[in-house]
Motif scaffolding. Sequence first.
Motif, PDB file in Angstrom:
ATOM      1  N   UNK A   1      23.212   5.093  32.212  1.00 41.20           N
ATOM      2  CA  UNK A   1      24.290   4.784  31.279  1.00 41.20           C
ATOM      3  C   UNK A   1      23.897   5.157  29.857  1.00 41.20           C
ATOM      4  N   UNK A   2      22.635   4.929  29.509  1.00 46.03           N
ATOM      5  CA  UNK A   2      22.158   5.250  28.163  1.00 46.03           C
ATOM      6  C   UNK A   2      22.141   6.760  27.937  1.00 46.03           C
ATOM      7  N   UNK A   3      21.723   7.501  28.946  1.00 43.11           N
ATOM      8  CA  UNK A   3      21.709   8.960  28.834  1.00 43.11           C
ATOM      9  C   UNK A   3      23.122   9.493  28.628  1.00 43.11           C
ATOM     10  N   UNK A   4      24.072   8.926  29.362  1.00 42.82           N
ATOM     11  CA  UNK A   4      25.460   9.345  29.184  1.00 42.82           C
ATOM     12  C   UNK A   4      25.925   9.050  27.759  1.00 42.82           C
ATOM     13  N   UNK A   5      25.568   7.875  27.237  1.00 48.33           N
ATOM     14  CA  UNK A   5      25.949   7.525  25.861  1.00 48.33           C
ATOM     15  C   UNK A   5      25.329   8.495  24.865  1.00 48.33           C
ATOM     16  N   UNK A   6      24.081   8.886  25.087  1.00 50.66           N
ATOM     17  CA  UNK A   6      23.427   9.848  24.192  1.00 50.66           C
ATOM     18  C   UNK A   6      24.156  11.189  24.231  1.00 50.66           C
ATOM     19  N   UNK A   7      24.474  11.654  25.437  1.00 47.01           N
ATOM     20  CA  UNK A   7      25.179  12.933  25.562  1.00 47.01           C
ATOM     21  C   UNK A   7      26.539  12.910  24.888  1.00 47.01           C
ATOM     22  N   UNK A   8      27.290  11.848  25.116  1.00 49.94           N
ATOM     23  CA  UNK A   8      28.614  11.733  24.499  1.00 49.94           C
ATOM     24  C   UNK A   8      28.476  11.604  22.983  1.00 49.94           C
ATOM     25  N   UNK A   9      27.457  10.884  22.541  1.00 49.78           N
ATOM     26  CA  UNK A   9      27.226  10.783  21.105  1.00 49.78           C
ATOM     27  C   UNK A   9      26.953  12.141  20.478  1.00 49.78           C
TER      28      UNK A   9
ATOM     29  N   UNK B   1      25.897  23.166  25.604  1.00 46.36           N
ATOM     30  CA  UNK B   1      26.227  21.762  25.810  1.00 46.36           C
ATOM     31  C   UNK B   1      26.006  21.332  27.246  1.00 46.36           C
ATOM     32  N   UNK B   2      26.382  22.191  28.185  1.00 44.19           N
ATOM     33  CA  UNK B   2      26.191  21.866  29.607  1.00 44.19           C
ATOM     34  C   UNK B   2      24.710  21.708  29.927  1.00 44.19           C
ATOM     35  N   UNK B   3      23.895  22.639  29.440  1.00 47.00           N
ATOM     36  CA  UNK B   3      22.463  22.585  29.711  1.00 47.00           C
ATOM     37  C   UNK B   3      21.824  21.347  29.092  1.00 47.00           C
ATOM     38  N   UNK B   4      22.212  21.012  27.869  1.00 49.16           N
ATOM     39  CA  UNK B   4      21.656  19.832  27.201  1.00 49.16           C
ATOM     40  C   UNK B   4      21.966  18.569  27.988  1.00 49.16           C
ATOM     41  N   UNK B   5      23.225  18.395  28.392  1.00 52.45           N
ATOM     42  CA  UNK B   5      23.604  17.182  29.123  1.00 52.45           C
ATOM     43  C   UNK B   5      22.952  17.140  30.492  1.00 52.45           C
ATOM     44  N   UNK B   6      22.922  18.262  31.190  1.00 52.74           N
ATOM     45  CA  UNK B   6      22.293  18.312  32.507  1.00 52.74           C
ATOM     46  C   UNK B   6      20.805  17.984  32.397  1.00 52.74           C
ATOM     47  N   UNK B   7      20.141  18.529  31.378  1.00 56.08           N
ATOM     48  CA  UNK B   7      18.719  18.297  31.206  1.00 56.08           C
ATOM     49  C   UNK B   7      18.427  16.834  30.886  1.00 56.08           C
ATOM     50  N   UNK B   8      19.250  16.238  30.023  1.00 52.81           N
ATOM     51  CA  UNK B   8      19.078  14.823  29.702  1.00 52.81           C
ATOM     52  C   UNK B   8      19.215  13.966  30.938  1.00 52.81           C
ATOM     53  N   UNK B   9      20.235  14.230  31.732  1.00 53.59           N
ATOM     54  CA  UNK B   9      20.508  13.402  32.901  1.00 53.59           C
ATOM     55  C   UNK B   9      19.419  13.537  33.958  1.00 53.59           C
ATOM     56  N   UNK B  10      18.964  14.759  34.204  1.00 50.57           N
ATOM     57  CA  UNK B  10      17.962  14.982  35.253  1.00 50.57           C
ATOM     58  C   UNK B  10      16.570  14.575  34.785  1.00 50.57           C
ATOM     59  N   UNK B  11      16.212  14.958  33.567  1.00 47.70           N
ATOM     60  CA  UNK B  11      14.840  14.695  33.082  1.00 47.70           C
ATOM     61  C   UNK B  11      14.596  13.230  32.769  1.00 47.70           C
ATOM     62  N   UNK B  12      15.584  12.569  32.159  1.00 46.70           N
ATOM     63  CA  UNK B  12      15.400  11.190  31.746  1.00 46.70           C
ATOM     64  C   UNK B  12      15.957  10.177  32.751  1.00 46.70           C
ATOM     65  N   UNK B  13      16.924  10.638  33.568  1.00 48.07           N
ATOM     66  CA  UNK B  13      17.556   9.697  34.499  1.00 48.07           C
ATOM     67  C   UNK B  13      16.731   9.419  35.724  1.00 48.07           C
TER      68      UNK B  13
END
Length: 272
Positions: A160-168, A260-272
């Motif tokens: 949930x936090x990663x999603x908030x970071x991406x949306x932010x 943008x797609x790569x940034x969000x995908x990387x955040x979700x996979x690497x940190x999630x």
Amino acid sequence: MFESIIDYLESIHPVQAALYATLFTWFLTALGSSLVFLFKNMSRAALDGMLGFTGGVMVAASFWSLLAPAIAMSSGEGFVKVLPSVVGFLAGSLFLFGLDKVLPHVHINFKEAEGIKSPWQRTTLLVLAITLHNIPEGLAVGVLFGGVAAGVPEASIAGATILAIGIGLQNFPEGIAVSMPLRRMGMSRSRSFLYGQASALVEPIAGVVGALAVSFFTPVLPYALAFAAGAMLFVVVEEVIPETQQDRNTDIASLGFMGGFVVMMSLDVALG
């Protein structure tokens, strides 16, 4: 630092965490809007690139953070397993379709107002257009935190936090996309900023509503996640992408989308 944030959010109630997370996404919108105090104008190419980035983040978040968990937490096999996601996805798309037809708003290029006819000023209609974008974003963050409150294994504070970071991150250019056109129209810096940040105030409201709804009625979670995904993708396809195709900066917008797609995908996979 990320681990410290997660530890803190895990120590408080998930609905409260949803409020803080969506206040963060609002803050980044306000931060983007604050650039109006430094610049009166921004090149259309830069704006299209940032809007493309916004679209890329929203598409990646729709799958990695919303649809994939929704499918994973659904029971059954085959079409039965995917059915809640299909129903929720279509419901979210139709919900935004209905709002788009009813709510008066105008896009960044100010060429044509949409929704029911209204005597409101075009500045107000522009803010309403971005507000329309932000409803599913706040809802998406909220329902994930609500899943944590309900004890759903597939929902996590980290996700949930990663999603908030991406949306932010994608809210930052959205704040610019509201305030800069208003400033170009002759509105004062302070009013342009106030209008820009106000467009994201709906996110904390939608986030808390989503978290409360899911925490009280757990079975709705896969539907709610897919609902948010459908609403977000409707916004991307119906408004964000067409907006970037108005001028000669389609390549820049496309590169921004990929980034943008790569940034969000990387955040979700690497940190999630």
